[in-house]
Scaffold this motif. Structure first.
Motif, mmCIF file in Angstrom:
data_model
loop_
_atom_site.group_PDB
_atom_site.id
_atom_site.type_symbol
_atom_site.label_atom_id
_atom_site.label_comp_id
_atom_site.label_asym_id
_atom_site.label_seq_id
_atom_site.Cartn_x
_atom_site.Cartn_y
_atom_site.Cartn_z
ATOM 1 N N UNK A 130 -11.003 10.745 6.171
ATOM 2 C CA UNK A 130 -11.112 9.346 5.742
ATOM 3 C C UNK A 130 -11.119 9.423 4.245
ATOM 4 N N UNK A 131 -11.303 10.432 3.481
ATOM 5 C CA UNK A 131 -11.551 10.542 2.081
ATOM 6 C C UNK A 131 -9.886 10.605 1.592
ATOM 7 N N UNK A 132 -8.908 11.351 2.288
ATOM 8 C CA UNK A 132 -7.772 11.639 1.717
ATOM 9 C C UNK A 132 -6.709 10.863 2.545
ATOM 10 N N UNK A 133 -6.891 11.187 3.639
ATOM 11 C CA UNK A 133 -5.580 10.475 4.704
ATOM 12 C C UNK A 133 -5.653 9.035 4.674
ATOM 13 N N UNK A 134 -6.701 8.569 4.993
ATOM 14 C CA UNK A 134 -6.767 6.955 5.185
ATOM 15 C C UNK A 134 -6.483 6.021 4.090
ATOM 16 N N UNK A 135 -6.689 6.423 2.666
ATOM 17 C CA UNK A 135 -6.300 5.706 1.479
ATOM 18 C C UNK A 135 -4.742 5.914 1.413
#
Length: 309
Positions: free
Chosen positions: A277-282
């Motif tokens: 959620x910190x790297x992949x979602x954005x």
């Protein structure tokens, strides 16, 4: 907010994802690729919406801000994360508290921007004739302002309480960024109030956001099922598809990350789960909203023609 340091600790060591030296370069290249893709994707979507008048609608107003938040959100910790993979993984006390504040601010703000987008889809499908009146520029600005206010309040609550703690023993954070729970483990003073604030703030944000989105989509589904034609139902569903995927990825990965903290050895599990959620979602959000969106594809085609020809 003044960063008062009452601790003997003046800097922290971020443990990162792995201490194995042979993995540092592969991880650096992987996360550098994700970061470049995130910056290019979100900055591209922001530029595309800004340059094309056909995208100057309430839906794309919120998408513009979602991309802006994802862009800023990634810039808060990814450059430091990349640096730590090839150099010293040290962060100052002030730098850590600043990173914590902006991390909390953008995460909480994104939750409520997604809620605003769900309300926008509800109005578009359930009250299409009143859409432009209901979702006026004033209403959109108010919803967005509220999202940022909630983000600021949550960040102030977490960071304000963290500044009251004293750190005097270990300074090794079992994470790749300054997060609330890993920092609480290092405190040599009582963290009961901080833990209470954490679970109240996170609980309120997730609960109110989830309930609001659920109610919006329950009403949308009820309205769609009353549409007589299959083509009409499919078209209505298609307008919500991208948002549903974005919500599922963000809230699903975030919930999984914090639920794992209740298990033994949870901090390691939480650290790895946080990557999604910190790297992949954005990184995925621009893809989700462009590949499934005819308006964005059309605007992209027109923009490329203007630039290239």
């Amino acid at each position: 907010m003044t960063l008062r340091n009452s601790s003997s600790v003046t800097e922290f060591i971020l443990e990162g994802l792995s201490e194995q030296s042979k993995l540092q370069l592969p991880l650096f290249l992987l996360f550098l690729g994700i970061y470049v893709f995130t910056v290019v994707g979100n900055l591209g979507l922001i530029t595309l919406i800004g340059l094309n008048s056909i995208l100057h609608t309430p839906m794309y107003f919120f998408l513009f801000n979602l991309s802006f938040i994802d862009l800023c959100y990634s810039c808060v910790f990814t450059p430091k994360m990349l640096n730590d993979l090839v150099a010293e993984n040290i962060i100052s006390y002030e730098g850590c508290m600043t990173q914590l504040f902006f991390f909390c601010f953008f995460v909480n703000s994104e939750c409520y921007v997604l809620v605003s987008m769900a309300y926008d889809r509800y109005v578009a499908i359930c009250n299409p004739l009143l859409y432009m009146v209901t979702m006026s520029p004033q209403v959109c600005s108010l919803l967005l302002f509220g999202s940022y206010v909630v983000g600021f309040a949550g960040a102030m609550a977490h960071t304000g309480r963290m500044l009251r703690l004293t750190f005097c023993n270990s300074n090794i954070i079992e994470h790749y960024l300054c997060e609330v729970l890993p920092l609480l483990q290092l405190s040599c003073t009582s963290t009961h109030v901080n833990e209470l604030v954490f679970f109240i703030v996170v609980g309120l944000v997730i609960t109110t956001a989830s309930i609001s989105i659920f109610i919006s989509y329950a009403l949308i589904l009820s309205n769609i099922l009353r549409i007589p034609s299959a083509e009409g139902r499919a078209k209505a569903f298609s307008t919500c598809g991208s948002h549903i995927i974005a919500v599922a990825l963000f809230f699903g990965s975030g919930a999984f990350t914090y639920l794992t903290t209740s298990f033994p050895g949870s901090m390691d599990h939480s650290k790895y789960a946080s990557v999604f959620y910190t790297n992949v979602v954005p990184m995925l959000n621009p893809l989700i909203y462009s590949l499934r969106n005819k308006d964005v594809k059309l605007a992209l085609g027109k923009t490329l023609k203007r630039v290239l020809f």
